[in-house]
Scaffold this motif. Sequence first.
Motif, PDB file in Angstrom:
ATOM      1  N   SER A  21      10.879   8.612  -2.262  1.00  0.00           N
ATOM      2  CA  SER A  21      11.213   7.195  -2.329  1.00  0.00           C
ATOM      3  C   SER A  21      10.557   6.456  -1.177  1.00  0.00           C
ATOM      4  CB  SER A  21      12.733   7.012  -2.257  1.00  0.00           C
ATOM      5  OG  SER A  21      13.048   5.647  -2.096  1.00  0.00           O
ATOM      6  N   PRO A  22       9.804   5.374  -1.458  1.00  0.00           N
ATOM      7  CA  PRO A  22       9.128   4.650  -0.384  1.00  0.00           C
ATOM      8  C   PRO A  22      10.047   3.748   0.423  1.00  0.00           C
ATOM      9  CG  PRO A  22       8.707   3.595  -2.483  1.00  0.00           C
ATOM     10  CD  PRO A  22       9.518   4.827  -2.782  1.00  0.00           C
ATOM     11  N   THR A  23      11.320   3.668   0.036  1.00  0.00           N
ATOM     12  CA  THR A  23      12.233   2.750   0.709  1.00  0.00           C
ATOM     13  C   THR A  23      12.390   3.075   2.188  1.00  0.00           C
ATOM     14  OG1 THR A  23      13.437   2.597  -1.378  1.00  0.00           O
ATOM     15  CG2 THR A  23      14.524   1.715   0.588  1.00  0.00           C
ATOM     16  N   ASN A  24      12.672   4.324   2.492  1.00  0.00           N
ATOM     17  CA  ASN A  24      12.898   4.688   3.897  1.00  0.00           C
ATOM     18  C   ASN A  24      12.082   5.915   4.303  1.00  0.00           C
ATOM     19  OD1 ASN A  24      14.197   6.574   2.385  1.00  0.00           O
ATOM     20  ND2 ASN A  24      16.261   6.127   3.155  1.00  0.00           N
ATOM     21  N   ARG A  25      11.040   6.189   3.576  1.00  0.00           N
ATOM     22  CA  ARG A  25      10.213   7.365   3.884  1.00  0.00           C
ATOM     23  C   ARG A  25       8.758   6.933   4.016  1.00  0.00           C
ATOM     24  NH1 ARG A  25      12.599  11.162   0.742  1.00  0.00           N
ATOM     25  NH2 ARG A  25      13.740  11.777   2.602  1.00  0.00           N
ATOM     26  N   HIS A  26       8.090   7.483   5.023  1.00  0.00           N
ATOM     27  CA  HIS A  26       6.702   7.104   5.280  1.00  0.00           C
ATOM     28  C   HIS A  26       5.832   8.359   5.355  1.00  0.00           C
ATOM     29  CE1 HIS A  26       8.136   3.069   6.196  1.00  0.00           C
ATOM     30  NE2 HIS A  26       9.044   3.614   6.992  1.00  0.00           N
ATOM     31  N   LEU A  27       4.653   8.255   4.793  1.00  0.00           N
ATOM     32  CA  LEU A  27       3.675   9.335   4.880  1.00  0.00           C
ATOM     33  C   LEU A  27       2.878   9.149   6.169  1.00  0.00           C
ATOM     34  CD1 LEU A  27       2.355  11.791   3.545  1.00  0.00           C
ATOM     35  CD2 LEU A  27       0.796  10.221   2.372  1.00  0.00           C
ATOM     36  N   LEU A  28       3.028  10.107   7.092  1.00  0.00           N
ATOM     37  CA  LEU A  28       2.390  10.002   8.402  1.00  0.00           C
ATOM     38  C   LEU A  28       0.992  10.599   8.412  1.00  0.00           C
ATOM     39  CD1 LEU A  28       5.435  11.066  10.634  1.00  0.00           C
ATOM     40  CD2 LEU A  28       4.768   8.756   9.939  1.00  0.00           C
ATOM     41  N   TYR A  29       0.823  11.723   7.728  1.00  0.00           N
ATOM     42  CA  TYR A  29      -0.462  12.418   7.771  1.00  0.00           C
ATOM     43  C   TYR A  29      -0.569  13.318   6.549  1.00  0.00           C
ATOM     44  CZ  TYR A  29      -4.582  14.326  10.172  1.00  0.00           C
ATOM     45  OH  TYR A  29      -5.873  14.659  10.522  1.00  0.00           O
ATOM     46  N   GLU A  30      -1.794  13.583   6.132  1.00  0.00           N
ATOM     47  CA  GLU A  30      -2.026  14.442   4.966  1.00  0.00           C
ATOM     48  C   GLU A  30      -3.412  15.053   5.066  1.00  0.00           C
ATOM     49  OE1 GLU A  30      -2.851  12.268   1.234  1.00  0.00           O
ATOM     50  OE2 GLU A  30      -2.566  10.446   2.440  1.00  0.00           O
ATOM     51  N   ASP A  78       0.833  -1.199   0.000  1.00  0.00           N
ATOM     52  CA  ASP A  78       0.000   0.000   0.000  1.00  0.00           C
ATOM     53  C   ASP A  78       0.873   1.257   0.000  1.00  0.00           C
ATOM     54  OD1 ASP A  78      -2.717   1.235   0.327  1.00  0.00           O
ATOM     55  OD2 ASP A  78      -1.777   2.004   2.142  1.00  0.00           O
ATOM     56  N   ASN A  79       1.933   1.239   0.817  1.00  0.00           N
ATOM     57  CA  ASN A  79       2.849   2.376   0.880  1.00  0.00           C
ATOM     58  C   ASN A  79       3.563   2.575  -0.461  1.00  0.00           C
ATOM     59  OD1 ASN A  79       4.155   4.446   2.603  1.00  0.00           O
ATOM     60  ND2 ASN A  79       6.014   3.280   2.194  1.00  0.00           N
ATOM     61  N   PHE A  80       3.979   1.466  -1.080  1.00  0.00           N
ATOM     62  CA  PHE A  80       4.670   1.535  -2.370  1.00  0.00           C
ATOM     63  C   PHE A  80       3.754   2.113  -3.445  1.00  0.00           C
ATOM     64  CE2 PHE A  80       5.816  -0.274  -6.492  1.00  0.00           C
ATOM     65  CZ  PHE A  80       7.166   0.032  -6.553  1.00  0.00           C
ATOM     66  N   GLN A  81       2.508   1.617  -3.510  1.00  0.00           N
ATOM     67  CA  GLN A  81       1.560   2.107  -4.510  1.00  0.00           C
ATOM     68  C   GLN A  81       1.228   3.578  -4.284  1.00  0.00           C
ATOM     69  OE1 GLN A  81      -1.670  -0.676  -4.004  1.00  0.00           O
ATOM     70  NE2 GLN A  81      -0.916  -2.019  -5.612  1.00  0.00           N
ATOM     71  N   LYS A  82       1.080   3.934  -3.010  1.00  0.00           N
ATOM     72  CA  LYS A  82       0.731   5.313  -2.705  1.00  0.00           C
ATOM     73  C   LYS A  82       1.848   6.262  -3.121  1.00  0.00           C
ATOM     74  CE  LYS A  82      -1.664   7.916   0.820  1.00  0.00           C
ATOM     75  NZ  LYS A  82      -2.360   7.847   2.105  1.00  0.00           N
ATOM     76  N   PHE A 137       5.595  13.807   6.101  1.00  0.00           N
ATOM     77  CA  PHE A 137       6.393  12.587   6.061  1.00  0.00           C
ATOM     78  C   PHE A 137       7.156  12.430   7.376  1.00  0.00           C
ATOM     79  CE2 PHE A 137       5.732  13.885   1.675  1.00  0.00           C
ATOM     80  CZ  PHE A 137       5.361  12.703   1.062  1.00  0.00           C
ATOM     81  N   ASN A 138       7.843  11.314   7.513  1.00  0.00           N
ATOM     82  CA  ASN A 138       8.563  11.061   8.764  1.00  0.00           C
ATOM     83  C   ASN A 138       9.826  11.908   8.895  1.00  0.00           C
ATOM     84  OD1 ASN A 138       9.537   9.436   6.580  1.00  0.00           O
ATOM     85  ND2 ASN A 138      10.805   8.319   8.032  1.00  0.00           N
TER      86      ASN A 138
END
Length: 531
Positions: A370-379, A326-330, A398-399
């Motif tokens: 890049s989804p490798t080491n980055r995460h979307l926390l809120y939007e 899901d994170n990768f697709q997003k 993001f984080n």
Amino acid sequence: MGLVPSDLTSLGQRNSGFYEHRRSSVVLNLPGLEVFPGDLLVSDGAADYLCHPLLLLNSESKKPRWPFSKRGVGKDKHKHTSDLENCLSSVKITNFRGYDFYSLKDKTWDEVMETHHKLLTNQLDLRKQQEAVWELFTSECTYFLDHLLVLKMIFMNTLKYLQTHEYLLDVDLWRLFANLEELTQTSLGFVNSLFGIIKDYVDASEISSSLDFISVLTKYFRGSLCQSHQTYCLNYSAAIFYLESLRQRDDFGIYLKWCEQNEQCRRLHLPELLVAPLQRLTRYPLLLKNIWKRSMDSAEKIMIYSIKEKVEKSIRDLEGKVKWLDNFQKFRYLQEIIVWPPLWDRDKRFFIPECLKHIFKEHTAENILSPTNRHLLYEGKLTLAESTRFLDVYLFLFNDFLLVTKTKRNKKKLGGSDPGLMCPSLTPELQAVIKEGGSCTVLDQPIPLDRLVVKSIEPLHVSVFGLRNAFLIQHENRYRQCIAAFLLQAQTENIKKTWMAQITTAISCFTKSQETKKISLFTLPAESSEI
């Protein structure tokens, strides 16, 4: 009549949407008609006539001016619908009653024993264990007959039949049903194996014989049963989203209605059937736990418990895979929708001559997002107060940084992404932007969380400007000087508090992670005593 190729060239420059060059030919896009002449030369009068505003119709126009452009469309559509319905009427669905275990799925363990004139065991614990195994068997029968087989025989096979007759050819079977065939075969094997040991037990002459179910549980739960369910579940959310996009089509709606009206569907609709494997996978640990609780033999209990742990681990692994996918697709969609303007467009203070712009090669959005080491926390959507206006903005937290963008919608809907390919976890606002072919343009550079300061604004200070639920975001440089500020307004006070809490928490987590990295970097390993 004078021939003016130069006028033709200027006409193409002024009205690129009107016609385009195709090899050595000029393509004229007239409403409902396309002309591809060899080498077209246009006269003075013709060039002026073609440039007349009344004839410059957009190819995207929803209402063609010429009545013959849609001649016969209604008749063709009616004929296509009628042919599709005739094709569906020739589909033959096999009855599911042919399976040996069909008649057992609604019976209790006591009824089966009485039918076969088998005496019930006097050992209460053993009888409870047999009832627990029977519950696993009958629930698997129901799952196979009423869900998997219905999906395969009625929905998937009917769609295959239609596609062999050249209907719904663009519908992707895998995107809708994934590995349903593999799942059906695995479940059928599991049901037949359980049915075999139960049949052997009730047919045995010795009263003391027991159900040999451990070998069956080990074979399937440590084999392909969990793996096939994982594969299906990973595709589920995309399948549901794909189904919703297909529902908008008349031909697919006719197919869907025909399938759902079949009596073997038991009034269940396709979404209710598609979710069955997810529900079944999460129920397996409960059924195994029930058998474990009613088992008395210590070796059996250890084996059943280990199988239950294996299934639970499989579910945990699936949750992790679903989140990663899901994170990768997003992030893939964010890379498409977020536009990074160059420095000279982002900040008018900087003047860069055209001849020097090639020097400023900024990092691409693919590297930043890049989804490798980055995460979307809120939007979410907020309002930015500028000097003369209010601007609708969309923030991505993001984080490690905050991104402020402004949304740009395309009212003409120039295409956008295929709704069936869209990531289900995108917010409705972003989905709407993508469908309309819009974008999110970055207003300023990303704000690192260790350079970000968030402050609440009291209503007293900004009420004169018509601002409510306002808070301030400051971007500071390494010298703690403010280099950018955003005065934001939320729709409600609760949304404002949520945003401030999310940003504060993200800053705290990021600061701690940075400190941990520094400590690990400067902490040297202890010297060996042998040196």
